[in-house]
Design a protein around this motif. Sequence first.
Motif, mmCIF file in Angstrom:
data_model
loop_
_atom_site.group_PDB
_atom_site.id
_atom_site.type_symbol
_atom_site.label_atom_id
_atom_site.label_comp_id
_atom_site.label_asym_id
_atom_site.label_seq_id
_atom_site.Cartn_x
_atom_site.Cartn_y
_atom_site.Cartn_z
ATOM 1 N N GLU A 28 5.909 -4.693 -3.016
ATOM 2 C CA GLU A 28 4.598 -4.408 -2.428
ATOM 3 C C GLU A 28 3.629 -4.016 -3.544
ATOM 4 N N ARG A 74 0.452 -3.799 -3.503
ATOM 5 C CA ARG A 74 -0.654 -2.950 -3.054
ATOM 6 C C ARG A 74 -0.351 -1.470 -3.266
ATOM 7 N N SER A 75 0.918 -1.099 -3.276
ATOM 8 C CA SER A 75 1.278 0.316 -3.424
ATOM 9 C C SER A 75 0.888 0.877 -4.792
ATOM 10 N N THR A 124 -1.724 -0.567 -6.663
ATOM 11 C CA THR A 124 -3.107 -0.949 -6.969
ATOM 12 C C THR A 124 -4.124 -0.156 -6.152
ATOM 13 N N GLN A 125 -3.673 0.486 -5.080
ATOM 14 C CA GLN A 125 -4.583 1.321 -4.304
ATOM 15 C C GLN A 125 -4.789 2.655 -5.028
ATOM 16 N N PRO A 126 -5.859 3.399 -4.694
ATOM 17 C CA PRO A 126 -6.169 4.635 -5.434
ATOM 18 C C PRO A 126 -5.026 5.643 -5.479
ATOM 19 N N GLY A 148 -1.789 5.076 -5.298
ATOM 20 C CA GLY A 148 -0.760 4.550 -6.185
ATOM 21 C C GLY A 148 -1.131 4.689 -7.647
ATOM 22 N N GLU A 177 8.053 2.984 -2.994
ATOM 23 C CA GLU A 177 6.961 2.301 -2.290
ATOM 24 C C GLU A 177 6.760 0.884 -2.830
ATOM 25 N N GLU A 211 -4.827 13.314 -5.454
ATOM 26 C CA GLU A 211 -3.886 12.669 -4.538
ATOM 27 C C GLU A 211 -3.836 13.405 -3.207
ATOM 28 N N THR A 214 -4.762 11.658 0.348
ATOM 29 C CA THR A 214 -3.768 11.548 1.421
ATOM 30 C C THR A 214 -4.173 12.349 2.648
ATOM 31 N N SER A 263 -2.574 7.495 7.167
ATOM 32 C CA SER A 263 -2.088 6.130 7.372
ATOM 33 C C SER A 263 -2.027 5.742 8.840
#
Length: 282
Positions: A5, A7-8, A10-12, A14, A63, A126, A130, A135
């Motif tokens: 994955e 995206r895990s 490349t997202q902020p 992560g 992740e 972080e 979060t 989510s």
Amino acid sequence: MVHVELRSVTQPVGIMRIMAAILTCMCFSLVASVGYVSSPYWAWCMFTWCFCFFFTFLIVVLEFTTVNTKLPFAWEDFTTAFAMLATLMCFAASIIYPTFFTCATCHRQIGASVVSWVCLGVYVGEVVLTRLLPSGENIGFLSTLPGIMKMLETFLACLIFTSLEKSQFGSPELQWCVAVYSLCFIFSIVIILLTLGKLTSYFPFSFEKLVIVYNILAAVVYMTAMVIWPLYSFRTKRPSNCGSLCPWDKLVVVTFMTILNCIVYTLDTVYSIRLVFCVSNQ
């Protein structure tokens, strides 16, 4: 089926986790390159950076490989709780290490201190992300106020253990205080693990009410420790030749952390009673 994955990472969130893993690795590498120091505070700081690096890196890997979806507990709750715990630990390490182990010519120690503060900022970021960008899952125990207070209780207990010395266990009164710190720490950890593993439903009685009883007892025994510890510890004044790692100063740290933990346990008790008996009955 396990798959990658992208995206895990490349997202902020992560990206921040990758930065935190790199920064904590830099911290303990810089400190380790200086050499070992025989001090519980040095050991605490090294443990903090190694602990945060290991679990941050593990979260990134799990992740990235989507293994986290196969785990038998609330993943978002765990990662949010870990970010808050890492924030607390890095905050303590960022204060303790430069206070006791840096000097005007200690370049690597100063570098480690600066990097630790940057790492603290990353973990705070972080936590903010979060908490502000959920989510969609139901919020777990560790992300609620009672869960946060349970983590804070165990964190403060760890700081107490770091400041304790064998020479302080001579009298029965101080042994009682150490027993209070140890038992409350153990039971708080058990409550966190049972809740995180979703094992509370197997109890034949209300787990929430059991936690309330524990919180009341913990608050009461911590009140006794808050009185007994300074009463039987500070029988002499601070020695004039006491250095930066003086045992007398550690007594002050234990006293201060005992008072803080007593306040947290009291607030935890009041909030739990309100949550179970007032809010749930409305």
